[in-house]
Every structure is written in C-alpha cells, then in structure tokens.
Design a protein around this motif. Sequence first.
Motif, PDB file in Angstrom:
ATOM      1  N   ASP A  78      18.203 -18.223  20.114  1.00 38.83           N
ATOM      2  CA  ASP A  78      17.609 -16.944  20.498  1.00 38.83           C
ATOM      3  C   ASP A  78      18.232 -15.777  19.725  1.00 38.83           C
ATOM      4  O   ASP A  78      17.651 -14.702  19.638  1.00 38.83           O
ATOM      5  CB  ASP A  78      17.896 -16.762  22.003  1.00 38.83           C
ATOM      6  N   THR A  85      12.525 -24.462  31.051  1.00 37.42           N
ATOM      7  CA  THR A  85      13.280 -24.212  29.813  1.00 37.42           C
ATOM      8  C   THR A  85      12.494 -24.745  28.615  1.00 37.42           C
ATOM      9  O   THR A  85      12.388 -24.081  27.573  1.00 37.42           O
ATOM     10  CB  THR A  85      14.654 -24.936  29.898  1.00 37.42           C
ATOM     11  N   ALA A 119      18.304 -25.245  20.826  1.00 39.17           N
ATOM     12  CA  ALA A 119      19.631 -25.234  20.192  1.00 39.17           C
ATOM     13  C   ALA A 119      20.414 -24.017  20.681  1.00 39.17           C
ATOM     14  O   ALA A 119      19.823 -22.972  20.966  1.00 39.17           O
ATOM     15  CB  ALA A 119      19.479 -25.185  18.681  1.00 39.17           C
ATOM     16  N   ARG A 120      21.749 -24.157  20.786  1.00 38.28           N
ATOM     17  CA  ARG A 120      22.573 -23.029  21.279  1.00 38.28           C
ATOM     18  C   ARG A 120      22.370 -21.815  20.363  1.00 38.28           C
ATOM     19  O   ARG A 120      22.256 -21.975  19.144  1.00 38.28           O
ATOM     20  CB  ARG A 120      24.057 -23.430  21.221  1.00 38.28           C
ATOM     21  N   ASP A 121      22.227 -20.641  20.938  1.00 38.56           N
ATOM     22  CA  ASP A 121      22.104 -19.398  20.187  1.00 38.56           C
ATOM     23  C   ASP A 121      20.868 -19.305  19.303  1.00 38.56           C
ATOM     24  O   ASP A 121      20.790 -18.416  18.466  1.00 38.56           O
ATOM     25  CB  ASP A 121      23.363 -19.139  19.336  1.00 38.56           C
TER      26      ASP A 121
END
Length: 442
Positions: free
Chosen positions: A377, A306, A373-375
């Motif tokens: 992408d 990751t 960080a969330r999102d």
Amino acid sequence: MTELTSPARTASFARPARAGRAETVRFALTHTLPAFARGIAAPRPRLAAAFGALGQYGWSTATLRSLRARYGGAPVRIRGLSGELLVLLDPADVARFFAEPVAHLAMDAVDKVRMLEVLEPTGVICSHGALREARREVNDHALAADRPVHPSCAEFLAVVAEECAPLTASDVLEYAALRRALERIGRRIVLGDRAAHDEELHRGLVRLREEANWMGMRKSRNPANERLYAQVAARLEKYAAEAPPHTLVARALSVPAGPEFPELDPAGQAHHWLLAVDAVALVVARTLLMLAVHPAEQDAARGDDTRMRACLQESLRLWPVVPDLVRVTRAETVWRGVAYPAGTHVLVPVGFLQRDPQTVPAAELFVPGRWLARDADRDTRMAPFGHGGGRCPGDQLGLLLGTAVCRELLRGRRVSPPAGAPHPCRPLPGALLPTPLPLCAH
Ligand code: HEM
C-alpha cells in the motif's frame, strides 16, 4: 530557495530534457486531449468507449515510452495546454514527488483548480497554505484518514447492505442500478438518511461536474454555474444542520474551527466526498468483471474482506480513477541537476507507470495477491490513491465501501463472464467499461 535544491544546485548546468515540437504535439494528441475529452469530473461514457475501441491507451503508452527512451528516464519538460509541464517517468523521481511536502509541491495546480472550482471552490484539493491545512484537518477527521476502520463503520455497512439488497433481485447486475445504489449510499453516509431520496441534489452535482469538464472554458456559463453551485450548497447546508453524528458532514462540523478561517466551509467538503463515493461504482463494476473471469479468485475473495480489498486495489492499479497526478511547485526545484522555477507543473502519469512492465511485474495482468505483500500500500510504484501529504484521505473509506458492496453482491451468488469479457491470461485492455454482469446463485 528551499532546502531540497541545495545539494543538486551545483549541477544545475545539466541540460533539461525538453520535448521537441513534434513530441509536444504527440503528447497533447495521444495523452492530454483524450483525457479531457473522456471527461475527468464527469466521465463521458461514449467518448471513453470510442477511445477504448481506438486503442488510445496504447497511443499514450507509446508516447510516454518513447519520451522515456529518448531522454534516458529524465524528467521531460513539455509545453502543456496551460503552461510548462514537467513529466516524471522514473520511479526514483516519482518517489521524490510523493516525499516532497505539499507546501513545496502543491495540490492546487492550475488546470485542476480550473476544473474543480466549478463544483468545489472551497474543497481542500483547490486550497493552499494554512487554509488548506485547516481544510485537510477537517477531511482527515471526518474521513478518519489515519484509521484502517472508520468509527462509523457499523452504520455505513448497514446502509450498504440495505442499498445493495435490491440489486440482487435480478439475474443481471446493470451498471446504472449499481451507480444509483452508490449515489444513495453516498448521500446517506455523508448527509444522513434524510438525503437518501434526493435525486435532484445529485442531478445538480452531476451538472456541475459536467460543467467542470470544460475547465472554465465556457465563460458564458459562469453565472449559471455559480447559481447552481449556490443552490446545491444551500441544500447540503440544510442536510448538514440536522445530520446525525456518525455522518461525514457531522464529523466535519465537529472539528473546532478557529476564527482565523471564516471561509473554512466544513460542509462544503461534501461536494468532493459525494463525487468520490460515486466513483466507487466504477471500481466495483471493474472488480466484479475481473472476478467473473477469475473464478478461483472470486471464490477466494468471497467472504474474505482482505482478499476482496486487494482485488479492488488491483483493479485501481489497472484502471486508476485518477490516471495523472499533477502538482505545482511553490519554490525553485532541482530535478536531476536542472533547476525549474516556482510555478512549474509536475505531472506523474500514474496510469502508465503502475502498468509498466519495466517497474511492475506481470503489469498487464490481474494479480490481486501483489497487494497482500507487506507495505504494498506504500509502494510508490503503484499509486491509485497517491502517496505522502496529498494522499487521498478517503482511501480506507473508499476501499471499505467497495469491499462491502462486492461482499453484499456476492453473498450466495456469483458473477459469470459476460460476452466479450477480457481473457484472464492475456494483457488486459487499457480501458475497461462497465457492462451488464450475469449474477446467479452460488
Ligand atoms: C476508489 C476510490 C478513490 C480513489 C481511487 C481516490 C483517489 C484519490 C487520489 C489519487 C487523490 C489525489 C488527487 C491529486 O493528487 O490530485 C485523491 C484525493 C482526495 N480524495 Fe480520494 N479517492 C477515492 C475515494 C475517496 C473517498 C471515498 C473520499 C471521501 C469520501 C475521498 C476524498 C478525497 C479528498 C478530500 C481528496 C483531496 C485530498 C487533498 O487535497 O489533500 N476519496 N483521491
């Protein structure tokens, strides 16, 4: 007129931000022409190095910043090499660009098709309408676009491990060797092991890409290009006919094709896939160079996929493979109260925007953590794969392959900074060219 125009229609009397003659010439000289000269379908390393040394990235950034300042961030209309261009410079307009359906903001922009039709005339990226949808479906299935892990992941990782093994035999990672390994990986995962040694196929593909760089300007070459394309296509078809089920081409051929699209050409999508897997070599080379100058990040990413994936995304943010995204409108559109006719080309200078300190924190530094960080992408301020209906269907596969190659190369080894490597705490250069990387036991 499409739905998206009606609310702003009343305000269509706002004045369009139109670049003056000097601005138009400056845009062409500092941004567009260098991009073509550097080569898009087939990079021209020497010219890329020359522009890098001259600081071309800085010229283009200064031009785009001055347009944004002069027109208050409004979309700017500029006379491009093949017609009117609308350049988007504001995150809100860019978010809308990605939110619009591809049927309205179409992928097959004139210049892009002029370039790519030499090497992939039946590629989804050169297509439009129902045929495009059908080809996109083939791509989405073959590439498993909606899945974080490709169903043929195990087979692909075995191929990567085999092809990377010879690279670690020496104490210097040469870019040419890395590139050849990715070419072999591409042929094996797209067409099957029988194509592993077929360097002649790749020579044909590369010649077509070099020709594509000329964007159809060398008309006299067309018959020769068509012959070359036919030869390469016949070779791909031959491999496709016997490709094992886990390969991309076999998955493409497994999509039921109705009678309505005899020209669907599932195997012909392989031209783009092979081009794209080859491009992973450059992304890996840049990422490893960044890890060489960030030893703590290297240790954190070794064995953590990751984290390694975030390093690849970060190097793509800093040095995108596709620095400009261009679409063409299929209906009248209204931007900031100004109506633009169908056929307007809309350009998003992704390379500039995702390195812009006004919108991205620590924009000029290598900060892979931002991608954890969330999102992250899905954040349209950063778009190395695009977003929305035209988003790259191979993004997950590209990151899977890049991560696997880095993991194999760093298994029990580390990369150290070569002479002239960028300083980790200073703004990073606009261009980062592959260089031999010292590899030693870890
Ligand atoms: C690091 C790797 C990659 C990057 C940075 C990348 C980036 C992109 C971008 C930005 C686009 C949109 C282009 C546009 O709007 O004009 C795109 C489209 C596309 N990519 Fe990728 N890509 C990568 C890897 C791959 C791989 C591995 C494959 C397949 C094996 C692939 C297949 C495609 C296809 C088929 C399209 C056209 C999609 C359409 O027309 O709807 N890409 N890619």
